[in-house]
Write an enzyme that holds these catalytic residues in place. Structure first.
Site, mmCIF file in Angstrom:
data_model
loop_
_atom_site.group_PDB
_atom_site.id
_atom_site.type_symbol
_atom_site.label_atom_id
_atom_site.label_comp_id
_atom_site.label_asym_id
_atom_site.label_seq_id
_atom_site.Cartn_x
_atom_site.Cartn_y
_atom_site.Cartn_z
ATOM 1 N N TYR A 234 -0.092 1.883 -7.272
ATOM 2 C CA TYR A 234 -0.920 1.412 -6.151
ATOM 3 C C TYR A 234 -2.399 1.667 -6.445
ATOM 4 O O TYR A 234 -3.246 0.781 -6.315
ATOM 5 C CB TYR A 234 -0.502 2.110 -4.845
ATOM 6 C CG TYR A 234 -1.549 2.007 -3.750
ATOM 7 C CD1 TYR A 234 -1.707 0.833 -3.023
ATOM 8 C CD2 TYR A 234 -2.412 3.071 -3.476
ATOM 9 C CE1 TYR A 234 -2.687 0.729 -2.041
ATOM 10 C CE2 TYR A 234 -3.393 2.977 -2.502
ATOM 11 C CZ TYR A 234 -3.535 1.803 -1.787
ATOM 12 O OH TYR A 234 -4.510 1.691 -0.836
ATOM 13 N N ASP B 145 -0.449 14.591 -4.972
ATOM 14 C CA ASP B 145 -1.452 14.929 -3.947
ATOM 15 C C ASP B 145 -2.589 15.764 -4.541
ATOM 16 O O ASP B 145 -2.349 16.692 -5.312
ATOM 17 C CB ASP B 145 -0.811 15.731 -2.805
ATOM 18 C CG ASP B 145 -0.188 14.838 -1.761
ATOM 19 O OD1 ASP B 145 -0.453 13.623 -1.774
ATOM 20 O OD2 ASP B 145 0.573 15.368 -0.919
ATOM 21 N N LYS C 239 -5.902 -0.930 -7.274
ATOM 22 C CA LYS C 239 -7.247 -0.896 -6.662
ATOM 23 C C LYS C 239 -8.325 -0.807 -7.743
ATOM 24 O O LYS C 239 -9.353 -1.495 -7.670
ATOM 25 C CB LYS C 239 -7.373 0.299 -5.705
ATOM 26 C CG LYS C 239 -6.497 0.205 -4.467
ATOM 27 C CD LYS C 239 -6.919 -0.917 -3.540
ATOM 28 C CE LYS C 239 -6.014 -1.047 -2.347
ATOM 29 N NZ LYS C 239 -6.141 -2.319 -1.643
ATOM 30 N N LEU D 277 0.587 10.753 6.938
ATOM 31 C CA LEU D 277 0.703 11.882 7.865
ATOM 32 C C LEU D 277 0.688 11.477 9.340
ATOM 33 O O LEU D 277 1.589 11.840 10.097
ATOM 34 C CB LEU D 277 -0.441 12.871 7.579
ATOM 35 C CG LEU D 277 -0.516 14.069 8.512
ATOM 36 C CD1 LEU D 277 0.722 14.945 8.381
ATOM 37 C CD2 LEU D 277 -1.779 14.888 8.230
ATOM 38 N N SER E 214 -10.106 1.844 -2.024
ATOM 39 C CA SER E 214 -9.592 3.126 -1.529
ATOM 40 C C SER E 214 -10.249 4.278 -2.266
ATOM 41 O O SER E 214 -10.611 4.159 -3.451
ATOM 42 C CB SER E 214 -8.079 3.166 -1.784
ATOM 43 O OG SER E 214 -7.590 4.472 -1.615
ATOM 44 N N LYS F 62 0.781 -1.248 0.000
ATOM 45 C CA LYS F 62 0.000 0.000 0.000
ATOM 46 C C LYS F 62 0.810 1.295 0.000
ATOM 47 O O LYS F 62 0.237 2.367 0.164
ATOM 48 C CB LYS F 62 -0.938 -0.005 1.202
ATOM 49 C CG LYS F 62 -0.188 -0.041 2.528
ATOM 50 C CD LYS F 62 -1.024 0.400 3.702
ATOM 51 C CE LYS F 62 -0.184 0.477 4.954
ATOM 52 N NZ LYS F 62 -0.884 0.997 6.100
#
Ligand code: NAD
Ligand code: UD1
Length: 339
Positions: free
Chosen positions: A150, A296, A154, A201, A125, A85
Site C-alpha cells: 500500500y 508500526d 503511494k 484504531l 499519505s 487502502k
C-alpha cells in the site's frame, strides 16, 4: 463556477471533501465504483448541503468510461481519492493493490491530457516518509522505505505525478500527505464505514463502543514513547476536507508540483485516544494490551507549518471533537450506511 471531479469521492475522505467544496460554492462530480462505499453517501451529502451532486458509478481503471465522463462534463480539476487502502490486505494481495492504485492514476492522467485538464490533487499519505525519516516530518524530506505494498503504491504514484508535471509544464499537481484522519461530519450523517473488521484504531474503538466488537487490543506498550504506546497525528476529517478546498484554490494558480502535510502537528498515544473517547462520550471501551503490530512505527506526526504558510490552512478541531463526532456518527448509524 469551477467543477471538481472527485474520483473515489463516495469514500470517507471524499464525501467530507464533497460537503466542504459544495459549501464553498464549487460544483462537484463524484465518480466511484463503490468497492469500498455505497450510493447512499450521495444522498447524505445532498441532505447536508441542500445541493445536488452528479454521481457516476464507474471504475476509474475503465478508460473508455472515464473518457466519456470527461467528454460529457467540463472538468476544471480532479481530486484523486480512488484507491485501496488496507495495509494488511495489500500484503496479501499486492498485485491487486498495484493494479488498482497505479492504474486509476494513469487513467486519470491520460484522460486529463486528452481533455486539457491541468489540475490534480492527489491523496497521498504520511506513510511515504517511511522508516528512515525522523519526526516531525517535513515536506522536503526524501521519501523513505515503506513496510507494505500500500505504502509503495503511494510512493510510486507521487513519482508518476512528479514525472508527468516535469513533462507538461502547464500541469499543476498538489500532493497531500494525510496523517491519521478520524472523526465524522458534525451532523452525524456521513462518517467512516469500514467493511469487515476495522484495521484502523478509531473505527475499531467506535465498534467496541457500539457493541459490534468485544474489546480493543492495544498493539504494544513497550515503545519508546511517554506511555509506551504508539503516537500518531490524528486529524479531524472535516479539517482535512477543508484542507482540500484550500488546495483547490491553490492548484488553479500554480504550476508544477507542491507537497503539503495535512496534520495537526501534535501526536497522541493510543492510550490517550481511548481515554479521551471514554471521557468525552462517557462510555467504557473494553481493552487489553497485546503484541506490537508488525510494520508500526513508534511515532508519526507532521510539521504542518508549510500548509499554514502557503495555503493559510490549519486544523481547528480538538481531539475531543474527533472523539465526540466519531461516536455521534457511529451511534446514529450502528451498521454504517447499511440498514
Ligand atoms: P475509502 O476507501 O473510504 O475511499 C476510497 C474510495 O475510492 C471508495 O469509495 C472506493 O469505492 C473508491 N475506489 C477504489 N478503487 C476505485 C476504482 N478503481 N474506481 C472507482 N472508485 C474506486 O478511503 P478514504 O479513507 O476515503 O481514503 C481516500 C484516499 O486517501 C485513498 O487513496 C487512501 O489511500 C488515502 N489515504 C487515506 C488515509 C486514511 O487514513 N483514511 C490516510 C492516508 C491516505
Ligand atoms: C495505518 C497505515 C498507514 C495508512 C493508515 C490509513 C500501518 C503500518 N500504517 O496507519 O499506512 O495510511 O493506516 O489507512 O498499518 N492500533 C491498536 N489497535 C487496533 C488498531 C490500531 O492499538 O486495533 C494502534 C496502532 O498500533 C497504531 C495506532 O493505533 O499505533 C493507529 O493505527 P491505525 O489507525 O491503523 O493507523 P496507522 O498505523 O498510523
Amino acid at each position: 463556477m469551477s467543477t471538481i471531479l472527485l474520483a473515489g469521492g463516495a469514500g470517507y475522505i471524499g464525501s467530507h471533501t464533497a460537503v466542504e467544496l459544495l459549501e464553498s460554492g464549487y460544483d462537484v462530480i463524484i465518480a466511484d465504483n463503490y468497492s469500498n462505499s455505497c450510493p447512499e453517501v450521495i444522498n447524505r451529502v445532498e441532505e447536508i448541503t441542500g445541493k445536488s451532486v452528479k454521481a457516476y458509478e464507474v471504475d476509474i481503471k475503465d478508460k473508455e468510461k472515464v473518457d466519456a465522463l470527461f467528454s460529457e462534463n467540463k472538468i476544471d480539476a480532479v481530486i484523486h481519492f480512488a484507491g485501496l487502502k488496507a495495509v494488511g490486505e495489500s500484503v496479501a494481495m499486492p498485485v491487486a493493490y498495484y493494479r488498482n492504485n497505479i492504474d486509476t492514476t494513469l487513467t486519470l492522467l491520460e484522460c486529463m491530457e486528452k481533455h486539457g485538464v491541468k489540475n490534480i490533487i492527489f491523496s497521498s499519505s504520511a506513510t511515504v516518509y517511511g522508516e528512515e525519516n525522523p519526526v516531525p516530518y517535513t515536506e522536503e524530506m526524501k521519501r523513505g522505505t515503506c513496510t507494505n505494498p500500500y505504502g509503495w503504491t503511494k510512493v510510486m504514484m507521487e513519482q508518476i505525478l512528479e514525472d508527468a508535471a516535469k513533462a507538461d509544464k502547464d500541469l499543476s499537481v498538489v500532493l497531500l500527505r494525510y496523517f491519521n484522519p478520524i472523526g465524522a461530519h458534525v451532523s452525524g450523517k456521513i462518517g467512516e464505514d469500514p467493511q469487515g473488521i476495522p484495521n484502523n484504531l478509531m473505527p475499531y474503538v467506535a465498534q467496541v463502543a457500539v457493541g459490534r466488537r468485544e474489546k480493543l487490543t492495544i498493539f504494544g506498550r513497550d515503545y519508546d514513547t511517554p506511555d509506551g504506546t504508539c503516537r500518531r497525528d490524528y486529524i479531524h476529517v472535516t479539517d482535512l476536507a477543508k484542507g482540500h478546498v484550500k488546495a483547490i484554490d491553490y492548484v488553479f494558480g500554480a504550476k508544477g508540483v507542491e507537497i503539503f502535510n495535512l496534520g495537526t502537528g501534535t501526536p497522541y498515544s493510543v492510550t490517550e485516544i481511548v481515554e479521551t473517547f471514554e471521557n468525552v462520550n462517557n462510555i467504557k471501551i473494553n481493552h487489553v494490551y497485546g503484541e506490537r503490530r508488525p510494520g508500526d512505527l513508534a511515532e508519526s506526526y507532521a510539521n504542518a507549518d508549510k500548509a499554514l504558510k502557503v495555503l493559510g490552512w490549519k486544523t481547528e478541531k480538538t481531539l475531543a471533537d474527533m472523539c465526540r463526532d466519531t461516536w455521534n456518527w457511529q451511534k446514529n448509524n450502528p451498521n454504517g450506511y447499511r440498514k
